[in-house]
Scaffold this motif. Structure first.
Motif, PDB file in Angstrom:
ATOM      1  N   UNK A 119       0.838  -1.200   0.023  1.00  0.00           N
ATOM      2  CA  UNK A 119      -0.063   0.073   0.005  1.00  0.00           C
ATOM      3  C   UNK A 119       0.985   1.122   0.056  1.00  0.00           C
ATOM      4  N   UNK A 120       0.198   2.545  -0.362  1.00  0.00           N
ATOM      5  CA  UNK A 120       0.916   3.453  -0.137  1.00  0.00           C
ATOM      6  C   UNK A 120       1.132   3.983   1.197  1.00  0.00           C
ATOM      7  N   UNK A 121       2.112   5.019   1.752  1.00  0.00           N
ATOM      8  CA  UNK A 121       2.285   5.437   3.000  1.00  0.00           C
ATOM      9  C   UNK A 121       1.160   5.971   3.529  1.00  0.00           C
ATOM     10  N   UNK A 122       0.053   6.274   2.797  1.00  0.00           N
ATOM     11  CA  UNK A 122      -0.962   6.809   3.185  1.00  0.00           C
ATOM     12  C   UNK A 122      -2.173   5.868   3.482  1.00  0.00           C
ATOM     13  N   UNK A 181      -0.423  -5.025 -10.931  1.00  0.00           N
ATOM     14  CA  UNK A 181       0.318  -4.825  -9.643  1.00  0.00           C
ATOM     15  C   UNK A 181       0.976  -3.482  -9.493  1.00  0.00           C
ATOM     16  N   UNK A 182       1.146  -3.052  -8.191  1.00  0.00           N
ATOM     17  CA  UNK A 182       1.971  -1.967  -8.086  1.00  0.00           C
ATOM     18  C   UNK A 182       2.931  -2.457  -7.000  1.00  0.00           C
ATOM     19  N   UNK A 267       4.357   1.858  -4.937  1.00  0.00           N
ATOM     20  CA  UNK A 267       3.463   2.534  -4.036  1.00  0.00           C
ATOM     21  C   UNK A 267       4.261   3.285  -2.956  1.00  0.00           C
ATOM     22  N   UNK A 268       5.427   2.808  -2.372  1.00  0.00           N
ATOM     23  CA  UNK A 268       6.181   3.268  -1.190  1.00  0.00           C
ATOM     24  C   UNK A 268       7.115   4.565  -1.394  1.00  0.00           C
ATOM     25  N   UNK A 271       6.711  10.011  -5.058  1.00  0.00           N
ATOM     26  CA  UNK A 271       6.401  10.566  -6.293  1.00  0.00           C
ATOM     27  C   UNK A 271       5.489   9.631  -7.197  1.00  0.00           C
ATOM     28  N   UNK A 272       5.959   8.235  -7.072  1.00  0.00           N
ATOM     29  CA  UNK A 272       5.029   7.338  -7.576  1.00  0.00           C
ATOM     30  C   UNK A 272       3.638   7.326  -6.999  1.00  0.00           C
ATOM     31  N   UNK A 273       3.739   7.075  -5.625  1.00  0.00           N
ATOM     32  CA  UNK A 273       2.208   7.073  -4.955  1.00  0.00           C
ATOM     33  C   UNK A 273       1.298   8.390  -5.432  1.00  0.00           C
TER      34      UNK A 273
END
Ligand code: ZN
Length: 299
Positions: A119-122, A181-182, A267-268, A271-273
């Protein structure tokens, strides 16, 4: 919502040769054609020139979006073609630890049925991302006349297991399968990559017949994805090609039909997130994947 920035500008090794050619043709070609040549000359510098093959710019009109291209295309170019989309992971896998940790046979060894994904950090889950892109991709492919099947549609408590994901494509006798996927790599690592099946002939796995067509499919998707999203291939895997070959993924090892994975970004990485969490960017991602599939299926 702008993705333009110095880090996304592709190197321009062919600019010096391209500009005189563009100008020379502009003198010769009147009317509307002149318009797009000028547009090419100006726009190409701003958007990095995407990934158009060298030497092709002057001989063909620029790629247009599918909405306008439809006017000139057959109504259903993919009629009769079957595409299976595999949205990676499952939003509720985390509630079924025992089930998803069960080992399944992937030919080379035994591996977990499925994983929760990253998941992203958020907190935006990979499984949410994959399903969203899958829905967008399905709509685009169905518009082209393809029969589209998803391996999961948020309609099951967990999984499917990776072996079952492969078998869904096999049973459908899919002409192409893409697993979405990401990635969950370190911050600073960014960009997309497409994973191709390696040559595996062990146990229940036999990819020998799908290695070549899958590579063709993957290369087309990687090129079109980069162009549609205006992003670069991974800076941490694949040596800048955006392509990686693996023999440790059950979803590829057990496939008997052309299949690739795409890791749309990391995702981590912040900028990509920012891209992955943007609905507009996800639409471009789906568009790029769709274009690659369409190119592959139309030969
Ligand atoms: Zn994943």
């Amino acid at each position: 919502m702008s993705y333009a920035g110095p880090e996304f500008d592709s190197p321009q090794p062919r600019r010096p040769r391209r500009r005189p050619l563009t100008l020379a043709l502009a003198v010769l070609v009147p009317g509307a054609l002149l318009g797009w040549l000028v547009y090419e000359g100006v726009g190409g510098a701003a958007d990095g020139g995407a990934t158009a093959a060298p030497g092709k710019e002057a001989s063909a009109p620029p790629t247009v979006s599918s909405t306008t291209a439809d006017d000139k295309e057959p109504a259903a170019p993919l009629k009769g073609k079957v595409v299976v989309i595999d949205p990676g992971h499952n939003l509720t896998n985390f509630r079924h630890t025992a089930e998803i940790n069960r080992k399944v046979d992937i030919g080379t060894n035994r591996k977990e049925c499925d994983t929760t994904g990253t998941s992203t950090n958020s907190g935006y889950a990979e499984a949410k991302f994959t399903l969203d892109v899958a829905h967008r991709l399905r709509a685009l492919l169905e518009k082209q006349g393809a029969t589209v099947k998803l391996t999961q549609d948020g309609d099951r408590p967990y999984g499917p297991c990776v072996d079952e994901r492969a078998r869904i494509g096999n049973r459908a006798e899919a002409d192409a399968v893409v697993s979405i996927h990401a990635d969950g790599a370190d911050a600073g690592q960014r960009g997309y990559h497409v994973i191709l099946p390696g040559r595996v002939h062990q146990g229940i796995a036999d990819t020998r017949r799908i290695v070549a067509p899958s590579a063709a499919l993957g290369k087309l998707i990687a090129t079109d994805f980069g162009r549609a999203t205006n992003t670069k291939p991974s800076n941490y895997i694949g040596d800048g090609t955006g392509l990686v070959t693996r023999k440790d993924l059950g979803g590829l090892n057990l496939s008997t039909v052309p299949k690739v994975f795409i890791e749309c970004g990391n995702m981590r990485d912040s900028k990509d997130a920012a891209r992955l969490t943007s609905a507009a960017w996800r639409q471009k991602a789906a568009q790029g994947i769709s274009e690659g599939i369409v190119s592959f299926l139309r030969g």
